[in-house]
Design a protein around this motif. Structure first.
Motif, PDB file in Angstrom:
ATOM      1  N   PRO A 160       3.248 -28.970  -5.009  1.00  0.00           N
ATOM      2  CA  PRO A 160       3.179 -28.477  -3.622  1.00  0.00           C
ATOM      3  C   PRO A 160       1.887 -28.948  -2.946  1.00  0.00           C
ATOM      4  CG  PRO A 160       3.558 -26.673  -5.189  1.00  0.00           C
ATOM      5  CD  PRO A 160       3.255 -27.880  -5.991  1.00  0.00           C
ATOM      6  N   PRO A 161       1.905 -29.128  -1.607  1.00  0.00           N
ATOM      7  CA  PRO A 161       0.714 -29.602  -0.884  1.00  0.00           C
ATOM      8  C   PRO A 161      -0.535 -28.761  -1.179  1.00  0.00           C
ATOM      9  CG  PRO A 161       2.596 -29.483   0.590  1.00  0.00           C
ATOM     10  CD  PRO A 161       3.047 -28.919  -0.715  1.00  0.00           C
ATOM     11  N   SER A 162      -0.347 -27.459  -1.420  1.00  0.00           N
ATOM     12  CA  SER A 162      -1.506 -26.578  -1.659  1.00  0.00           C
ATOM     13  C   SER A 162      -2.194 -26.884  -2.988  1.00  0.00           C
ATOM     14  CB  SER A 162      -1.055 -25.118  -1.646  1.00  0.00           C
ATOM     15  OG  SER A 162      -0.076 -24.928  -2.650  1.00  0.00           O
ATOM     16  N   GLU A 163      -1.533 -27.631  -3.882  1.00  0.00           N
ATOM     17  CA  GLU A 163      -2.111 -27.883  -5.206  1.00  0.00           C
ATOM     18  C   GLU A 163      -2.625 -29.304  -5.403  1.00  0.00           C
ATOM     19  OE1 GLU A 163       0.592 -26.753  -8.342  1.00  0.00           O
ATOM     20  OE2 GLU A 163       1.004 -24.839  -7.355  1.00  0.00           O
ATOM     21  N   ILE A 164      -2.286 -30.213  -4.475  1.00  0.00           N
ATOM     22  CA  ILE A 164      -2.562 -31.623  -4.740  1.00  0.00           C
ATOM     23  C   ILE A 164      -4.072 -31.913  -4.853  1.00  0.00           C
ATOM     24  CG2 ILE A 164      -2.469 -32.422  -2.320  1.00  0.00           C
ATOM     25  CD1 ILE A 164      -0.889 -34.337  -5.237  1.00  0.00           C
ATOM     26  N   SER A 165      -4.897 -31.103  -4.175  1.00  0.00           N
ATOM     27  CA  SER A 165      -6.353 -31.329  -4.220  1.00  0.00           C
ATOM     28  C   SER A 165      -6.962 -31.054  -5.593  1.00  0.00           C
ATOM     29  CB  SER A 165      -7.057 -30.453  -3.208  1.00  0.00           C
ATOM     30  OG  SER A 165      -6.516 -30.667  -1.949  1.00  0.00           O
ATOM     31  N   LEU A 166      -6.169 -30.500  -6.510  1.00  0.00           N
ATOM     32  CA  LEU A 166      -6.667 -30.238  -7.868  1.00  0.00           C
ATOM     33  C   LEU A 166      -6.501 -31.448  -8.771  1.00  0.00           C
ATOM     34  CD1 LEU A 166      -4.973 -26.734  -8.367  1.00  0.00           C
ATOM     35  CD2 LEU A 166      -7.374 -27.186  -7.770  1.00  0.00           C
ATOM     36  N   TYR A 167      -5.764 -32.460  -8.292  1.00  0.00           N
ATOM     37  CA  TYR A 167      -5.361 -33.573  -9.147  1.00  0.00           C
ATOM     38  C   TYR A 167      -5.821 -34.914  -8.579  1.00  0.00           C
ATOM     39  CZ  TYR A 167      -1.760 -30.406 -11.114  1.00  0.00           C
ATOM     40  OH  TYR A 167      -1.083 -29.374 -11.717  1.00  0.00           O
ATOM     41  N   GLY A 168      -5.649 -35.983  -9.388  1.00  0.00           N
ATOM     42  CA  GLY A 168      -5.625 -37.322  -8.844  1.00  0.00           C
ATOM     43  C   GLY A 168      -4.286 -37.512  -8.170  1.00  0.00           C
ATOM     44  N   CYS A 169      -4.244 -38.309  -7.101  1.00  0.00           N
ATOM     45  CA  CYS A 169      -3.003 -38.447  -6.328  1.00  0.00           C
ATOM     46  C   CYS A 169      -2.713 -39.933  -6.107  1.00  0.00           C
ATOM     47  CB  CYS A 169      -3.169 -37.719  -4.998  1.00  0.00           C
ATOM     48  SG  CYS A 169      -1.752 -37.848  -3.912  1.00  0.00           S
ATOM     49  N   ALA A 170      -1.418 -40.310  -6.154  1.00  0.00           N
ATOM     50  CA  ALA A 170      -1.037 -41.717  -6.025  1.00  0.00           C
ATOM     51  C   ALA A 170      -0.241 -41.962  -4.752  1.00  0.00           C
ATOM     52  CB  ALA A 170      -0.196 -42.122  -7.236  1.00  0.00           C
ATOM     53  N   ALA A 171      -0.569 -43.045  -4.037  1.00  0.00           N
ATOM     54  CA  ALA A 171       0.300 -43.540  -2.964  1.00  0.00           C
ATOM     55  C   ALA A 171       1.304 -44.473  -3.638  1.00  0.00           C
ATOM     56  CB  ALA A 171      -0.524 -44.297  -1.929  1.00  0.00           C
ATOM     57  N   VAL A 172       2.583 -44.309  -3.332  1.00  0.00           N
ATOM     58  CA  VAL A 172       3.608 -45.033  -4.084  1.00  0.00           C
ATOM     59  C   VAL A 172       4.671 -45.631  -3.168  1.00  0.00           C
ATOM     60  CG1 VAL A 172       3.302 -43.475  -6.056  1.00  0.00           C
ATOM     61  CG2 VAL A 172       5.114 -43.007  -4.400  1.00  0.00           C
ATOM     62  N   SER A 197       0.338 -38.673  -0.907  1.00  0.00           N
ATOM     63  CA  SER A 197       1.705 -38.325  -1.320  1.00  0.00           C
ATOM     64  C   SER A 197       1.668 -36.956  -1.992  1.00  0.00           C
ATOM     65  CB  SER A 197       2.262 -39.353  -2.319  1.00  0.00           C
ATOM     66  OG  SER A 197       1.736 -39.116  -3.622  1.00  0.00           O
ATOM     67  N   GLN A 198       2.839 -36.536  -2.467  1.00  0.00           N
ATOM     68  CA  GLN A 198       2.914 -35.276  -3.230  1.00  0.00           C
ATOM     69  C   GLN A 198       2.756 -35.530  -4.729  1.00  0.00           C
ATOM     70  OE1 GLN A 198       6.941 -33.741  -3.116  1.00  0.00           O
ATOM     71  NE2 GLN A 198       7.812 -35.791  -3.198  1.00  0.00           N
ATOM     72  N   TYR A 199       2.511 -36.790  -5.120  1.00  0.00           N
ATOM     73  CA  TYR A 199       2.517 -37.129  -6.540  1.00  0.00           C
ATOM     74  C   TYR A 199       1.152 -36.968  -7.192  1.00  0.00           C
ATOM     75  CZ  TYR A 199       7.250 -38.837  -6.202  1.00  0.00           C
ATOM     76  OH  TYR A 199       8.597 -38.904  -6.033  1.00  0.00           O
ATOM     77  N   ALA A 200       1.073 -36.015  -8.108  1.00  0.00           N
ATOM     78  CA  ALA A 200      -0.156 -35.771  -8.872  1.00  0.00           C
ATOM     79  C   ALA A 200      -0.108 -36.550 -10.189  1.00  0.00           C
ATOM     80  CB  ALA A 200      -0.274 -34.286  -9.181  1.00  0.00           C
ATOM     81  N   ILE A 201      -1.272 -37.038 -10.608  1.00  0.00           N
ATOM     82  CA  ILE A 201      -1.354 -37.715 -11.907  1.00  0.00           C
ATOM     83  C   ILE A 201      -1.450 -36.635 -12.979  1.00  0.00           C
ATOM     84  CG2 ILE A 201      -2.661 -39.348 -13.313  1.00  0.00           C
ATOM     85  CD1 ILE A 201      -3.993 -40.332 -10.705  1.00  0.00           C
ATOM     86  N   ILE A 202      -0.564 -36.699 -13.978  1.00  0.00           N
ATOM     87  CA  ILE A 202      -0.668 -35.753 -15.099  1.00  0.00           C
ATOM     88  C   ILE A 202      -1.162 -36.506 -16.343  1.00  0.00           C
ATOM     89  CG2 ILE A 202       0.944 -34.103 -14.129  1.00  0.00           C
ATOM     90  CD1 ILE A 202       3.056 -35.230 -16.108  1.00  0.00           C
ATOM     91  N   GLY A 203      -1.403 -35.770 -17.421  1.00  0.00           N
ATOM     92  CA  GLY A 203      -2.212 -36.309 -18.521  1.00  0.00           C
ATOM     93  C   GLY A 203      -1.585 -37.251 -19.517  1.00  0.00           C
ATOM     94  N   THR A 253       9.787 -34.893 -14.423  1.00  0.00           N
ATOM     95  CA  THR A 253      10.420 -33.733 -13.778  1.00  0.00           C
ATOM     96  C   THR A 253      10.684 -32.610 -14.788  1.00  0.00           C
ATOM     97  OG1 THR A 253      12.534 -34.825 -14.091  1.00  0.00           O
ATOM     98  CG2 THR A 253      11.564 -35.010 -11.907  1.00  0.00           C
ATOM     99  N   GLY A 254      10.043 -32.678 -15.951  1.00  0.00           N
ATOM    100  CA  GLY A 254      10.332 -31.687 -16.994  1.00  0.00           C
ATOM    101  C   GLY A 254       9.354 -30.533 -17.028  1.00  0.00           C
ATOM    102  N   ARG A 255       9.299 -29.887 -18.212  1.00  0.00           N
ATOM    103  CA  ARG A 255       8.410 -28.727 -18.406  1.00  0.00           C
ATOM    104  C   ARG A 255       7.055 -29.192 -18.912  1.00  0.00           C
ATOM    105  NH1 ARG A 255      13.636 -26.481 -21.357  1.00  0.00           N
ATOM    106  NH2 ARG A 255      13.803 -28.746 -21.434  1.00  0.00           N
ATOM    107  N   ARG A 256       5.992 -28.816 -18.194  1.00  0.00           N
ATOM    108  CA  ARG A 256       4.646 -29.281 -18.530  1.00  0.00           C
ATOM    109  C   ARG A 256       3.651 -28.181 -18.196  1.00  0.00           C
ATOM    110  NH1 ARG A 256       0.338 -29.938 -14.745  1.00  0.00           N
ATOM    111  NH2 ARG A 256      -1.238 -31.119 -15.870  1.00  0.00           N
TER     112      ARG A 256
END
Ligand code: UTP
Length: 300
Positions: A160-172, A197-203, A253-256
Motif C-alpha cells: 500500500p502507498p502508506s508503506e512504500i517509504s519503508l522499503y526500496g522501491c522500483a520503477a518498472v 511505483s507500488q513495488y517494494a524490494i523484498i529480501g 504474490t505469496g505469504r511473506r
C-alpha cells in the motif's frame, strides 16, 4: 549458481529487548528459528554454499547450524527418532561459512563483505529476517530468470502507498511474462508521495559479481547506510551489453513476513502454526473463541 549470502549483522533495534543478546534471526517461528526457514529456501533452490555475514551475536547462529554430539547422543539413547532428525537437520542443509561485518554500515556494506568468498560468479542474497512461506518460495524462479537475462534479479511485492517509504522501491515496465518486470530505476525509502511505483524490494536477490565494484564506489545513502538499492540502481542504468548491466524484477504474490517487525513476526507464528497438522486444529479453535471474547481470565 551455488553460493548464497545471508546478511544477519543488523542490530534488530525494532525488536528490543528480545534482540539485546540474541540475533533477531534466531527468534522462533513455531519451533524453528526464523533463519532456518531462510536457509531451507536457499537449499531448496540448489544453494549448497552459504555465507552468513554476522555481527556481535554470531555464537547462537553458529551453534544452531553445527552438530551437537551431546544432544544427539541423548536423543539416540532415548530412541527419539523425530527429535534426533530435528536436531540434526540444520547442520545438514548446506556448507555454512561466516564472515564478520565489524560495524553494521548498511546492507550494501554487508554484501560487500562477501566479496572474497563469492569470487567472480553470480550469487544469491537472502535477508535473514525475511521469511517466505515454504509453499511460496521465490528464489528458484529468480534463478531461472537470471539464467535467461544474465543480469541481476530482485524480488518485488506490491505494498500500500502508506508503506512504500519503508522499503526500496522500483520503477518498472511490464514484460511478456506476467510475473516479470524490467526495472528502469530504483530508490531506497522514497519520501511519501514520491514513490515511482507500488513495488517494494523484498529480501531475495540474484546478483552479478559486478555489484562488488559498484558497492566499493557507493557512498552512504538513506539513513547514513551503504544501500544495496543504490548499487543496483547503477547496474539498472548501465547501457545494455556492458558488464553486469540490467536489473529484472520477479513479482511476488505469496505469504511473506518481516520477522524483524513485531506485527509481522506475530502473524508469521500464528499463520504457520494454524496451518500445521500437528498444532493447527486446536489453535484455530482457541483463536476463534479468543476473538469472539468467549474466555474469562481463567483461561491461558
Ligand atoms: P534491517 O534494516 O531490517 O535490519 O536490515 P536491522 O538494522 O537489524 O533492523 P532494525 O531497524 O534495527 O530493527 C535488513 C537485513 O540486513 C541485515 C540485517 O541483519 C537484516 O537481515 N543487515 C543490515 C546487515 O547484515 N548489516 C547491516 O549493516 C544492516
Amino acid at each position: 549458481m551455488r553460493k548464497a549470502v545471508i546478511p544477519v549483522a543488523g542490530l534488530g533495534t525494532r525488536f528490543l529487548p528480545a534482540t539485546k543478546a540474541t540475533p533477531k534471526e534466531m527468534m522462533p517461528v513455531v519451533d524453528k528459528p526464523a533463519i532456518q526457514y531462510v536457509v531451507e529456501e536457499a537449499a531448496a533452490a540448489g544453494m549448497d554454499d552459504l555465507l552468513f555475514v554476522t555481527g556481535r551475536n554470531k555464537r547462537a547462529l553458529e551453534d544452531h547450524f553445527d552438530e551437537n554430539h551431546e544432544l544427539e547422543a541423548v536423543l539416540a539413547r532415548k530412541g527419539s527418532t523425530a527429535l534426533l532428525a530435528a536436531a540434526r537437520d540444520p547442520a545438514s542443509l548446506a556448507s555454512i561459512h561466516y564472515v564478520r561485518q565489524g560495524t553494521p554500515r548498511g546492507l550494501g556494506h554487508a554484501v560487500a563483505c562477501a566479496r572474497i568468498h563469492v569470487g567472480d560468479q553470480p550469487f544469491a542474497v537472502l535477508l535473514g529476517d525475511d521469511l517466505i512461506d515454504p509453499r511460496d518460495y521465490i528464489l528458484t524462479r529468480m534463478a531461472q530468470v537470471h539464467e535467461r537475462t544474465g543480469g541481476s534479479v530482485i524480488a518485488l511485492m506490491a505494498v500500500p502507498p502508506s508503506e512504500i517509504s519503508l522499503y526500496g522501491c522500483a520503477a518498472v515496465v511490464p514484460t511478456a511474462e506476467a510475473d516479470v518486470v524490467a526495472v528502469t530505476d530504483l530508490v531506497e525509502k522514497p519520501p511519501a508521495g514520491s514513490a515511482p511505483s507500488q513495488y517494494a524490494i523484498i529480501g531475495r536477490y540474484v546478483l552479478t559479481p559486478q555489484v562488488f565494484d559498484v558497492l566499493d564506489q557507493t557512498s552512504p545513502g538513506s539513513g547514513g547506510e551503504i544501500q544495496l538499492t543504490d548499487a543496483l540502481r547503477v547496474l539498472a542504468h548501465r547501457p545494455v551489453g556492458s558488464p553486469g548491466a540490467g536489473v529484472t524484477g520477479v513479482v511476488f504474490t505469496g505469504r511473506r513476513y518481516d520477522t524483524g517487525d513485531k506485527q509481522s513476526y506475530l502473524r508469521s507464528v500464528v499463520r504457520i502454526a494454524v496451518d500445521r497438522a500437528d498444532l493447527g486444529p486446536p489453535l484455530r479453535e482457541y483463536l476463534r473463541e479468543l476473538v469472539a471474547g468467549d474466555f474469562d481470565t481463567s483461561h491461558g
